[in-house]
Design a protein around this motif. Structure first.
Motif, PDB file in Angstrom:
ATOM      1  N   LEU A 132      42.196  44.507  40.677  1.00  0.00           N
ATOM      2  CA  LEU A 132      42.950  45.628  41.241  1.00  0.00           C
ATOM      3  C   LEU A 132      42.506  45.915  42.677  1.00  0.00           C
ATOM      4  N   LEU A 133      41.203  45.863  42.917  1.00  0.00           N
ATOM      5  CA  LEU A 133      40.695  46.077  44.278  1.00  0.00           C
ATOM      6  C   LEU A 133      41.155  44.970  45.213  1.00  0.00           C
ATOM      7  N   ARG A 134      41.175  43.736  44.693  1.00  0.00           N
ATOM      8  CA  ARG A 134      41.708  42.628  45.501  1.00  0.00           C
ATOM      9  C   ARG A 134      43.182  42.845  45.816  1.00  0.00           C
ATOM     10  N   LEU A 135      43.898  43.412  44.846  1.00  0.00           N
ATOM     11  CA  LEU A 135      45.327  43.634  45.006  1.00  0.00           C
ATOM     12  C   LEU A 135      45.629  44.631  46.121  1.00  0.00           C
ATOM     13  N   VAL A 136      44.719  45.600  46.314  1.00  0.00           N
ATOM     14  CA  VAL A 136      44.940  46.609  47.353  1.00  0.00           C
ATOM     15  C   VAL A 136      44.235  46.255  48.663  1.00  0.00           C
ATOM     16  N   GLY A 137      43.733  45.023  48.762  1.00  0.00           N
ATOM     17  CA  GLY A 137      43.240  44.551  50.050  1.00  0.00           C
ATOM     18  C   GLY A 137      41.762  44.281  50.185  1.00  0.00           C
ATOM     19  N   ALA A 138      40.955  44.566  49.171  1.00  0.00           N
ATOM     20  CA  ALA A 138      39.515  44.306  49.271  1.00  0.00           C
ATOM     21  C   ALA A 138      39.248  42.803  49.224  1.00  0.00           C
ATOM     22  N   SER A 139      38.292  42.338  50.015  1.00  0.00           N
ATOM     23  CA  SER A 139      37.963  40.915  50.026  1.00  0.00           C
ATOM     24  C   SER A 139      36.915  40.611  48.965  1.00  0.00           C
ATOM     25  N   ALA A 140      36.923  39.370  48.490  1.00  0.00           N
ATOM     26  CA  ALA A 140      35.971  38.966  47.455  1.00  0.00           C
ATOM     27  C   ALA A 140      34.532  39.069  47.956  1.00  0.00           C
ATOM     28  N   HIS A 141      34.309  38.704  49.226  1.00  0.00           N
ATOM     29  CA  HIS A 141      32.952  38.739  49.775  1.00  0.00           C
ATOM     30  C   HIS A 141      32.433  40.167  49.896  1.00  0.00           C
ATOM     31  N   THR A 142      33.322  41.107  50.242  1.00  0.00           N
ATOM     32  CA  THR A 142      32.913  42.507  50.315  1.00  0.00           C
ATOM     33  C   THR A 142      32.519  43.035  48.937  1.00  0.00           C
ATOM     34  N   LEU A 143      33.307  42.684  47.922  1.00  0.00           N
ATOM     35  CA  LEU A 143      32.998  43.110  46.562  1.00  0.00           C
ATOM     36  C   LEU A 143      31.704  42.481  46.069  1.00  0.00           C
ATOM     37  N   ARG A 144      31.480  41.229  46.442  1.00  0.00           N
ATOM     38  CA  ARG A 144      30.243  40.560  46.013  1.00  0.00           C
ATOM     39  C   ARG A 144      29.027  41.213  46.660  1.00  0.00           C
ATOM     40  N   ARG A 145      29.159  41.597  47.919  1.00  0.00           N
ATOM     41  CA  ARG A 145      28.051  42.306  48.576  1.00  0.00           C
ATOM     42  C   ARG A 145      27.761  43.630  47.888  1.00  0.00           C
ATOM     43  N   GLY A 146      28.818  44.281  47.378  1.00  0.00           N
ATOM     44  CA  GLY A 146      28.624  45.527  46.643  1.00  0.00           C
ATOM     45  C   GLY A 146      27.815  45.307  45.368  1.00  0.00           C
ATOM     46  N   VAL A 147      28.096  44.207  44.672  1.00  0.00           N
ATOM     47  CA  VAL A 147      27.336  43.885  43.461  1.00  0.00           C
ATOM     48  C   VAL A 147      25.888  43.563  43.812  1.00  0.00           C
ATOM     49  N   ALA A 148      25.690  42.815  44.900  1.00  0.00           N
ATOM     50  CA  ALA A 148      24.331  42.483  45.330  1.00  0.00           C
ATOM     51  C   ALA A 148      23.550  43.745  45.687  1.00  0.00           C
ATOM     52  N   LYS A 149      24.245  44.739  46.253  1.00  0.00           N
ATOM     53  CA  LYS A 149      23.591  46.017  46.553  1.00  0.00           C
ATOM     54  C   LYS A 149      23.113  46.690  45.273  1.00  0.00           C
TER      55      LYS A 149
END
Length: 460
Positions: free
Chosen positions: A89-106
Motif C-alpha cells: 500500500l505504501l508503494r502504491l502511494v509512492g514510497a520507494s522500496a529503499h526508503t521502506l527498507r531503511r525504516g526497517v533497518a532503523k
C-alpha cells in the motif's frame, strides 16, 4: 511504517539482551578469574593466562553474536512477510522500496540499542552475583574485582551493529514487494518459488561441497600436523554457510520425514502440510535451533572423541576428571548460544501464527474445534523442533569428529576412528526439545483459539 511496534520486536529485544548480557558477563568473569590467578601467581605466567582467557571469551562472544544475528535476520524476515500488504500500500502511494527498507533497518538499530543497554545491566548483575556468592562462601578471595573495562564495549558494539545489519538483511524482502500485492494478505514464497532460485541454490550446494572437501582434507592433513584443525575451521564455515543458504531446500526434506510420525489425525496431516508448504517460513523458524544444536553437539562429540583418542596415551582417571570439567564449562557457554537460538524459534513460530489469523479463522469456519487447532499448532511446533534437532545432531557429529581427528591424528599411537557420540547429549537434546515444543506452542495456541471465526476472517 516508521512506528516502532513493541509487540513484534519484544522477542528480538530479548535476543539482543541475551547476546549482550552473555558477552558482558563472560568478559567480566574471565577478567576477574585473571585477577584471582594473578594474586596466586608465583611463576609469572598470569599474563599469559589472562590473554588466553580473553581469547576464549572473545571466541564465544563471536559465536553467540553470530547466532543472535541469524535469529534476528530471520525474525525480521518473518515480520516483513506479515507486513507485505502494508508495504505494498505504501508503494502504491509512492514510497520507494529503499526508503521502506531503511525504516526497517532503523527499527533494528533501536532493537540493538535497547537490547545492548539492558544486557549491560543483566550481565553485570549476573557476574557481580557470582563474585558476591564466591566471596561470601569463601570459594574465592576478597580482591579488587573489576566490572568496568573498555573491553566491554566489544560485545555491546557487536550486538548493536549485528542487530542493525541483521535487520537490513532480513528486510531485503521489501525490495520484492510490488504495489499490486496491496490487494492481498501476507505472502510467503511457495516450494516452487524457492526451487526456482537457481543462483542461491547453486551457491549453497557449491559452498557445502567445497566445505565438505576441505573438511575431508583437514582429516587427512591431521595425520601430519595438528594445525590441520585450522583448515577444518575454514571447511566448517563454508559448509555451514551452504546449509544456511540452502535451508529452504534442506529443512522441507527433514520436515517431510518427521511429518510421517504425525499423519494419523487431520490436525497432524494439516500441520505436516503447513510445515512444508512454505519452506522459507519453516527454514526461518528452524535454522537458529539447527545452529544451536549443531554447536552443542559439535563440542560434545569433539570432547568425547578427544577423550577416546587420548585414553591409550594418558592416565585414564586424570583424563576423565579433566575432560569432565572442560566439557561442563564449555557446554554451559555453548548452551547459552543454543538458548538464544531457541528463543528465536519460539519467536518466529509465534509471529507465524499471528500472521495466519485468516487461515485459522477459515479452519474454524470449516468446522475445526479449538482442541484441533491447539493440536495442529503443537504438532507443527513438534515437527519443526524434531527436524531441527535431527539436522543439528548430524551436522554437529560430523564437525566434532573432524575437529578431534584433525587435531590429534598426528599424535603417536593415534589412528582413524569413528566419532564418539555421548548418549547423555542425545537424552538432553530430546528432553530440551520436548520442553521447547511446549514453550513454542503456548502463545500461538492461545492466539489461535482466542479469536472468533467471523472476526478472524475479517482481518486483513
Amino acid at each position: 511504517m516508521n512506528r516502532f511496534r513493541w509487540r513484534e520486536h519484544r522477542p528480538s529485544i530479548l535476543v539482543a539482551v541475551l547476546s549482550s548480557a552473555f558477552g558482558v558477563a563472560l568478559l567480566q568473569v574471565t577478567g576477574n578469574l585473571a585477577v584471582i590467578i594473578g594474586a596466586d601467581d608465583t611463576t609469572g605466567s598470569s599474563a599469559t593466562v589472562a590473554v588466553m582467557l580473553a581469547i576464549v571469551a572473545l571466541v564465544f562472544i563471536v559465536i553467540s553474536t553470530y547466532v543472535g544475528s541469524v535469529v534476528t535476520a530471520n525474525t525480521f524476515s518473518t515480520i516483513i512477510a506479515g507486513r507485505t500488504r502494508t508495504i505494498a500500500l505504501l508503494r502504491l502511494v509512492g514510497a520507494s522500496a529503499h526508503t521502506l527498507r531503511r525504516g526497517v533497518a532503523k527499527e533494528g538499530l533501536i532493537v540493538g540499542l535497547i537490547g545492548a543497554a539492558l544486557g549491560i545491566v543483566v550481565g553485570t548483575a549476573l557476574s557481580g552475583s557470582l563474585v558476591l556468592v564466591g566471596v561470601t562462601t569463601d570459594t574465592i578471595p576478597a580482591l579488587g574485582y573489576r566490572f568496568a573495562d573498555p573491553v566491554l564495549l566489544v560485545p555491546i558494539v557487536a550486538v548493536v551493529l549485528t542487530t542493525w545489519l541483521a535487520s537490513w538483511v532480513g528486510a531485503r524482502r521489501v525490495l520484492h514487494v510490488t504495489p499490486m500485492q496491496a490487494t492481498g494478505a501476507s505472502v510467503e514464497s511457495r516450494a516452487e518459488d524457492v526451487s526456482a532460485r537457481r543462483g542461491r541454490n547453486v551457491t549453497a550446494v557449491v559452498l557445502f561441497a567445497i566445505g565438505t572437501l576441505i573438511l575431508a582434507a583437514s582429516v587427512a592433513l591431521g595425520f601430519i600436523n595438528p594445525a590441520a584443525v585450522l583448515v577444518g575451521v575454514v571447511g566448517g564455515i563454508l559448509s555451514f554457510t551452504g546449509v544456511i543458504l540452502g535451508a529452504p531446500l534442506v529443512m522441507p526434506a527433514a520436515l517431510r520425514l518427521v511429518g510421517r510420525l504425525f499423519s494419523r489425525s487431520a490436525a497432524g496431516r494439516l500441520a505436516a502440510e503447513n510445515a512444508v508448504r512454505y519452506p522459507e517460513r519453516s527454514a526461518r523458524t528452524t535454522i537458529g535451533l539447527v545452529i544451536g544444536v549443531t554447536l552443542v553437539t559439535m563440542f560434545a562429540v569433539a570432547a568425547a572423541t578427544f577423550q577416546q583418542l587420548l585414553r591409550p596415551l594418558s592416565d585414564a582417571a586424570d583424563l576423565d576428571q579433566l575432560m569432565a570439567v572442560i566439557v561442563g564449562i564449555f557446554s554451559v557457554l555453548i548452551g547459552f548460544s543454543a538458548l538464544i537460538a531457541a528463543v528465536g524459534m519460539v519467536n518466529n513460530l509465534s509471529l507465524s501464527v499471528l500472521q495466519r489469523t485468516r487461515e485459522l479463522g477459515l479452519l474454524r469456519a470449516l468446522g475445526f474445534t479449538n482442541a484441533q487447532l491447539r493440536s495442529m499448532v503443537r504438532v507443527e511446533a513438534a515437527q519443526l523442533t524434531i527436524a531441527a534437532m535431527l539436522v543439528g545432531l548430524v551436522l554437529g557429529t560430523g564437525y566434532g569428529w573432524v575437529g578431534a581427528q584433525s587435531l590429534l591424528g598426528a599424535m603417536p599411537g593415534a589412528s582413524l576412528m569413528l566419532p564418539v557420540i555421548p548418549w547423555w547429549l542425545v537424552a538432553v537434546v530430546v528432553g530440551a526439545g520436548a520442553v521447547l515444543t511446549v514453550a513454542a506452542s503456548v502463545a500461538p495456541t492461545r492466539r489461535a483459539t482466542s479469536i472468533a471465526p467471523v472476526v478472524a476472517l475479517a482481518v486483513e
